[in-house]
Scaffold this motif. Structure first.
Motif, PDB file in Angstrom:
ATOM      1  N   SER A  11       0.816  -1.215   0.000  1.00 18.26           N
ATOM      2  CA  SER A  11       0.000   0.000   0.000  1.00 18.26           C
ATOM      3  C   SER A  11       0.845   1.260   0.000  1.00 18.26           C
ATOM      4  CB  SER A  11      -0.910   0.017   1.232  1.00 18.26           C
ATOM      5  OG  SER A  11      -0.146   0.166   2.413  1.00 18.26           O
ATOM      6  N   GLY A  12       2.174   1.096   0.183  1.00 17.21           N
ATOM      7  CA  GLY A  12       3.066   2.240   0.203  1.00 17.21           C
ATOM      8  C   GLY A  12       3.479   2.686   1.586  1.00 17.21           C
ATOM      9  N   ASP A  13       2.920   2.091   2.627  1.00 17.56           N
ATOM     10  CA  ASP A  13       3.314   2.444   3.992  1.00 17.56           C
ATOM     11  C   ASP A  13       4.759   2.026   4.243  1.00 17.56           C
ATOM     12  OD1 ASP A  13       0.774   3.183   5.904  1.00 17.56           O
ATOM     13  OD2 ASP A  13       0.183   1.972   4.190  1.00 17.56           O
ATOM     14  N   THR A  14       5.516   2.896   4.879  1.00 19.18           N
ATOM     15  CA  THR A  14       6.924   2.600   5.125  1.00 19.18           C
ATOM     16  C   THR A  14       7.110   1.569   6.226  1.00 19.18           C
ATOM     17  OG1 THR A  14       7.034   4.488   6.643  1.00 19.18           O
ATOM     18  CG2 THR A  14       7.732   4.847   4.360  1.00 19.18           C
ATOM     19  N   LEU A  15       8.199   0.820   6.120  1.00 19.45           N
ATOM     20  CA  LEU A  15       8.566  -0.183   7.118  1.00 19.45           C
ATOM     21  C   LEU A  15       9.930   0.167   7.681  1.00 19.45           C
ATOM     22  CD1 LEU A  15       7.497  -3.423   5.191  1.00 19.45           C
ATOM     23  CD2 LEU A  15       6.323  -2.371   7.123  1.00 19.45           C
ATOM     24  N   HIS A  16      10.052   0.067   8.994  1.00 17.55           N
ATOM     25  CA  HIS A  16      11.284   0.410   9.683  1.00 17.55           C
ATOM     26  C   HIS A  16      11.794  -0.798  10.459  1.00 17.55           C
ATOM     27  CE1 HIS A  16      10.481   4.744   8.987  1.00 17.55           C
ATOM     28  NE2 HIS A  16       9.219   4.357   9.104  1.00 17.55           N
ATOM     29  N   ALA A  17      13.069  -0.802  10.781  1.00 17.21           N
ATOM     30  CA  ALA A  17      13.630  -1.869  11.605  1.00 17.21           C
ATOM     31  C   ALA A  17      12.917  -1.877  12.956  1.00 17.21           C
ATOM     32  CB  ALA A  17      15.121  -1.643  11.796  1.00 17.21           C
TER      33      ALA A  17
END
Length: 254
Positions: free
Chosen positions: A52-58
């Protein structure tokens, strides 16, 4: 119980706040980073994105039961800690958060549920024939439409809910406010607190794990045949056992 602006729609993922006849005030996002773990900040590396384009972080969230390659979804909701996700083949295979449980009485048949000031007669998910889920009989959780969109969750997907050493399986059965997370049906809440009601929920420490696509795989979906609480438990146990065998979830809490 916090105010709810329930957004009932057939598919649950694209709800509009203009749908209900009696709207309740929206709640706002937490200030970004207000209670994030110490490793998070302006220099935090972005590790990917959902479809969906949502960012993913560590993610370094302690106590997660997700696989070791989990990542943190770049959005926050009132009532919950950060949402961790596991990606497989470009899709979200599981997502998890820990927070509170407000109580949803929607669809409930008991007098107590009907007296709840936020009670609505219908739930977003409906069985064949347009029958809503009964909050007094079926364990279900509520998701905001933005989280369903970010993860691909669909009404009927199976959820593992844990609190105080107890575990219960539920389904994603109702759509809630856009920025709030952490709500379950009264029958689900009573598993963890016998005094739970529309006025009394669980303040914290409830862990929810959702498997997108698991409902349809088990034959539990919006507009499908009605299922019982027992059938939800059986389907949930099978789906989460398979997720652990596939390495999406750990066998034990880290």
């Amino acid at each position: 119980k916090a105010e709810r602006n329930v957004e009932h729609t057939p598919n649950g993922a694209n709800a509009s706040s203009s749908t209900p006849s009696s709207l309740k005030p929206r709640t706002g996002l937490r200030r970004p980073g207000s209670d994030e773990p110490a490793d998070q900040g302006a220099q935090e590396p972005v590790t990917g994105a959902t479809s969906s384009g949502d960012t993913l972080h560590a993610s370094t969230n302690a106590g997660s039961t997700l696989a070791d390659d989990r990542q943190r979804l770049g959005r926050r909701y009132i009532g919950a800690g950060s949402v961790d996700v596991v990606q497989r083949d470009g899709k979200t295979a599981a997502f998890q958060w820990t927070g509170k449980m407000d109580v949803d009485t929607d669809g409930g048949s008991s007098a107590a549920s009907k007296r709840d000031k936020y009670h609505q007669s219908q739930t977003s998910m409906k069985f064949a024939g347009g029958k809503s889920l009964d909050a007094d009989k079926l364990p279900y959780v509520v998701l905001p439409p933005s989280l369903a969109k970010a993860t691909g969750a669909q009404l009927g997907d199976l959820v593992e809910v844990e609190n105080g050493g107890k575990k219960m399986y539920a389904v994603y059965g109702d759509v809630g406010p856009s920025m709030k997370l952490g709500e379950g049906s009264v029958s689900l809440a009573k598993v963890f607190d016998k005094n739970a009601s529309g006025k009394n929920g669980i303040d914290d420490g409830v862990t929810y794990t959702v498997l997108p696509g698991s409902g349809a795989s088990a034959g539990i979906q919006n507009g499908g045949p009605a299922v019982t609480a027992r059938q939800i438990q059986d389907a949930g146990a099978a789906a989460f056992s398979q997720a652990r065998a596939d390495g999406v979830l750990k066998d034990t809490i880290a």
